[in-house]
Design a protein around this motif. Sequence first.
Motif, PDB file in Angstrom:
ATOM      1  N   ASP A 126      26.241  39.163  40.733  1.00 49.32           N
ATOM      2  CA  ASP A 126      26.702  38.985  39.355  1.00 49.32           C
ATOM      3  C   ASP A 126      28.223  38.993  39.228  1.00 49.32           C
ATOM      4  N   LEU A 127      28.931  39.131  40.349  1.00 51.48           N
ATOM      5  CA  LEU A 127      30.389  39.116  40.316  1.00 51.48           C
ATOM      6  C   LEU A 127      30.968  37.814  40.860  1.00 51.48           C
ATOM      7  N   ALA A 128      30.116  36.827  41.066  1.00 48.89           N
ATOM      8  CA  ALA A 128      30.556  35.568  41.672  1.00 48.89           C
ATOM      9  C   ALA A 128      31.648  34.874  40.865  1.00 48.89           C
ATOM     10  N   SER A 129      31.624  35.022  39.543  1.00 50.44           N
ATOM     11  CA  SER A 129      32.619  34.359  38.700  1.00 50.44           C
ATOM     12  C   SER A 129      33.658  35.329  38.142  1.00 50.44           C
ATOM     13  N   GLU A 130      33.563  36.596  38.518  1.00 45.08           N
ATOM     14  CA  GLU A 130      34.518  37.605  38.050  1.00 45.08           C
ATOM     15  C   GLU A 130      35.895  37.317  38.650  1.00 45.08           C
ATOM     16  N   THR A 131      36.943  37.351  37.847  1.00 47.22           N
ATOM     17  CA  THR A 131      38.280  37.083  38.391  1.00 47.22           C
ATOM     18  C   THR A 131      39.344  37.788  37.574  1.00 47.22           C
ATOM     19  N   GLY A 132      40.465  38.116  38.251  1.00 47.15           N
ATOM     20  CA  GLY A 132      41.577  38.767  37.582  1.00 47.15           C
ATOM     21  C   GLY A 132      41.291  40.178  37.134  1.00 47.15           C
ATOM     22  N   LYS A 133      40.484  40.921  37.896  1.00 48.56           N
ATOM     23  CA  LYS A 133      40.087  42.275  37.490  1.00 48.56           C
ATOM     24  C   LYS A 133      40.494  43.308  38.549  1.00 48.56           C
ATOM     25  N   TYR A 134      40.517  44.548  38.107  1.00 50.12           N
ATOM     26  CA  TYR A 134      40.838  45.698  38.953  1.00 50.12           C
ATOM     27  C   TYR A 134      39.639  46.635  38.948  1.00 50.12           C
ATOM     28  N   TYR A 135      39.233  47.096  40.135  1.00 47.87           N
ATOM     29  CA  TYR A 135      38.046  47.931  40.265  1.00 47.87           C
ATOM     30  C   TYR A 135      38.367  49.265  40.944  1.00 47.87           C
ATOM     31  N   VAL A 136      37.690  50.298  40.495  1.00 39.61           N
ATOM     32  CA  VAL A 136      37.754  51.617  41.100  1.00 39.61           C
ATOM     33  C   VAL A 136      36.333  52.158  41.164  1.00 39.61           C
ATOM     34  N   SER A 137      35.906  52.654  42.304  1.00 37.68           N
ATOM     35  CA  SER A 137      34.557  53.210  42.470  1.00 37.68           C
ATOM     36  C   SER A 137      33.483  52.228  42.005  1.00 37.68           C
ATOM     37  N   CYS A 138      33.663  50.959  42.359  1.00 38.58           N
ATOM     38  CA  CYS A 138      32.695  49.890  42.061  1.00 38.58           C
ATOM     39  C   CYS A 138      32.554  49.602  40.566  1.00 38.58           C
ATOM     40  N   ARG A 139      33.536  50.023  39.766  1.00 39.33           N
ATOM     41  CA  ARG A 139      33.488  49.780  38.335  1.00 39.33           C
ATOM     42  C   ARG A 139      34.809  49.191  37.860  1.00 39.33           C
ATOM     43  N   ARG A 140      34.727  48.345  36.836  1.00 34.45           N
ATOM     44  CA  ARG A 140      35.929  47.797  36.237  1.00 34.45           C
ATOM     45  C   ARG A 140      36.823  48.919  35.750  1.00 34.45           C
ATOM     46  N   ALA A 141      38.124  48.768  35.922  1.00 35.08           N
ATOM     47  CA  ALA A 141      39.074  49.788  35.501  1.00 35.08           C
ATOM     48  C   ALA A 141      40.319  49.119  34.937  1.00 35.08           C
ATOM     49  N   VAL A 142      41.172  49.922  34.362  1.00 35.43           N
ATOM     50  CA  VAL A 142      42.420  49.437  33.791  1.00 35.43           C
ATOM     51  C   VAL A 142      43.564  49.834  34.725  1.00 35.43           C
ATOM     52  N   SER A 143      44.362  48.884  35.114  1.00 35.63           N
ATOM     53  CA  SER A 143      45.527  49.185  35.935  1.00 35.63           C
ATOM     54  C   SER A 143      46.701  49.543  35.026  1.00 35.63           C
ATOM     55  N   SER A 144      47.858  49.812  35.596  1.00 37.44           N
ATOM     56  CA  SER A 144      49.011  50.260  34.818  1.00 37.44           C
ATOM     57  C   SER A 144      49.481  49.198  33.829  1.00 37.44           C
ATOM     58  N   ASN A 145      50.177  49.630  32.788  1.00 35.48           N
ATOM     59  CA  ASN A 145      50.714  48.687  31.810  1.00 35.48           C
ATOM     60  C   ASN A 145      51.619  47.656  32.466  1.00 35.48           C
ATOM     61  N   ASP A 146      52.440  48.098  33.410  1.00 32.10           N
ATOM     62  CA  ASP A 146      53.357  47.178  34.084  1.00 32.10           C
ATOM     63  C   ASP A 146      52.619  46.065  34.818  1.00 32.10           C
ATOM     64  N   SER A 147      51.430  46.362  35.309  1.00 30.18           N
ATOM     65  CA  SER A 147      50.704  45.370  36.101  1.00 30.18           C
ATOM     66  C   SER A 147      50.282  44.159  35.283  1.00 30.18           C
ATOM     67  N   TYR A 148      50.258  44.295  33.961  1.00 28.46           N
ATOM     68  CA  TYR A 148      49.830  43.189  33.098  1.00 28.46           C
ATOM     69  C   TYR A 148      51.011  42.382  32.538  1.00 28.46           C
ATOM     70  N   ASP A 149      52.211  42.660  33.013  1.00 28.70           N
ATOM     71  CA  ASP A 149      53.397  41.939  32.550  1.00 28.70           C
ATOM     72  C   ASP A 149      53.431  40.563  33.208  1.00 28.70           C
ATOM     73  N   ARG A 150      53.058  39.541  32.463  1.00 28.65           N
ATOM     74  CA  ARG A 150      52.935  38.195  33.024  1.00 28.65           C
ATOM     75  C   ARG A 150      54.285  37.600  33.418  1.00 28.65           C
ATOM     76  N   GLU A 151      55.314  37.939  32.673  1.00 26.48           N
ATOM     77  CA  GLU A 151      56.642  37.414  33.004  1.00 26.48           C
ATOM     78  C   GLU A 151      57.110  37.940  34.358  1.00 26.48           C
ATOM     79  N   VAL A 152      56.935  39.234  34.589  1.00 24.97           N
ATOM     80  CA  VAL A 152      57.313  39.836  35.862  1.00 24.97           C
ATOM     81  C   VAL A 152      56.430  39.292  36.988  1.00 24.97           C
ATOM     82  N   ALA A 153      55.135  39.141  36.709  1.00 22.15           N
ATOM     83  CA  ALA A 153      54.213  38.619  37.723  1.00 22.15           C
ATOM     84  C   ALA A 153      54.598  37.211  38.145  1.00 22.15           C
ATOM     85  N   ALA A 154      54.954  36.369  37.181  1.00 18.28           N
ATOM     86  CA  ALA A 154      55.357  34.997  37.495  1.00 18.28           C
ATOM     87  C   ALA A 154      56.648  34.986  38.301  1.00 18.28           C
TER      88      ALA A 154
END
Length: 298
Positions: free
Chosen positions: A239-267
Motif C-alpha cells: 500500500d506504499l507503492a505510490s507514497e512519496t515525499g514522506k518521512y517515517y519513524v517506527s514504520c509510521r508517517r511522522a513530521v520532520s523539522s520545520n526547516d526540512s519543509y523549506d522549499r526555497e532552501v531545498a531547491a
Amino acid sequence: MKLQTQGIGYETAKALASQGLSVTIGCRDSAKAGTALQRIREAVPSARVDSVALDLADLTSVRDCAKRVLDSGVQYDVWINNAGVMACPKMSTAQGFEYQLGINHLGHFALTTEVLPGLQAADKPVRIINVASAAHQFGKIDFNDLMRDQKYDAWEAYGQSKLANIMFTYELARRLGPGSKVTANCLHPGVVKTELGRYMIADGQKTWYMPLLLEGFKVFMLEPEQGAATSIHLASQPDLASETGKYYVSCRRAVSSNDSYDREVAAKLWERSVELTSVAAAPAPVAAEPAVVAAASS
C-alpha cells in the motif's frame, strides 16, 4: 539495490532477500562485501545477492558504480541509500568535501541522480528510500559555510548532513512530479547498535569516558534488525507503492523539522549539490506538485 554491508544495511538486505528479491549491496571493501554475501546466503539459502564496488567518499567511485548499475540492465524495484558516518573529526572526501556532508548527502545525491534515468526507463514502480535521522532536527543548512571550514563541530555537521537527506528526499519527490512511478521517501531508523558511533569511541583517547557511556547506553538501543524495520516497511508494503515525499519513524508517517519543509532552501541545496557533484542527470523542477509533500502526523 541495498547500500552497506553490516548493521542496518545488512539486516535490510537479508530481509529483502528472504522475501525473494534479488539484492545488490554496494560497498568500498570487497572483503567485507564477500563476508556479508556469505552470511546472507547462509541465513537465506535461496538468496540471490551480489555486490558492486562503491566508495561514497569518492565521486569517481560513485560514477563508476552508477555506470555499472546502468550498464547491467537490471531493473530495480527498490533503491535504498543507507550508508553513513556520524560525528567524525574534521575530515575531507576525495573531492575535498566535509566528510559527513560528502558521504551522507553528496555521495548519495550523486549516485541516485546518476542512476535515476535507468530507474525511470524501467517504466514501473520504483521506490527510492533514504535513511536519515532524527538528528536532522538540530541541523541547519549553512550555505555560507557548507563544508564547515570556518567552524567545525562534529554534531552540527552531522545534523546538517541528515537534514540534507530529508530535504533531498522531498525535493526529489517534487521534481519527479505527480503520477511518477518513481517515488522517494525517507526515515529515521531509531538509535541502533551499529558501528556508526565508531568515531565517538575513537575520540575516547581525548574523552576517556565516552566508550564507557556508549557501552552503557547500548541497553537502550535497538538491535540492527529492529533498526532495519522501517526501511523494510517502506521497501515492501504494497500500500506504499505510490507514497512519496514522506518521512517515517517506527514504520509510521511522522513530521520532520520545520526547516526540512523549506522549499526555497531545498531547491537551493539541490542546485548547489548539482554544482558540487557535477551530475548530468538531475531532473528539472516540474510545474505541478505532488498531491501531498509534507508529512502528516501519525
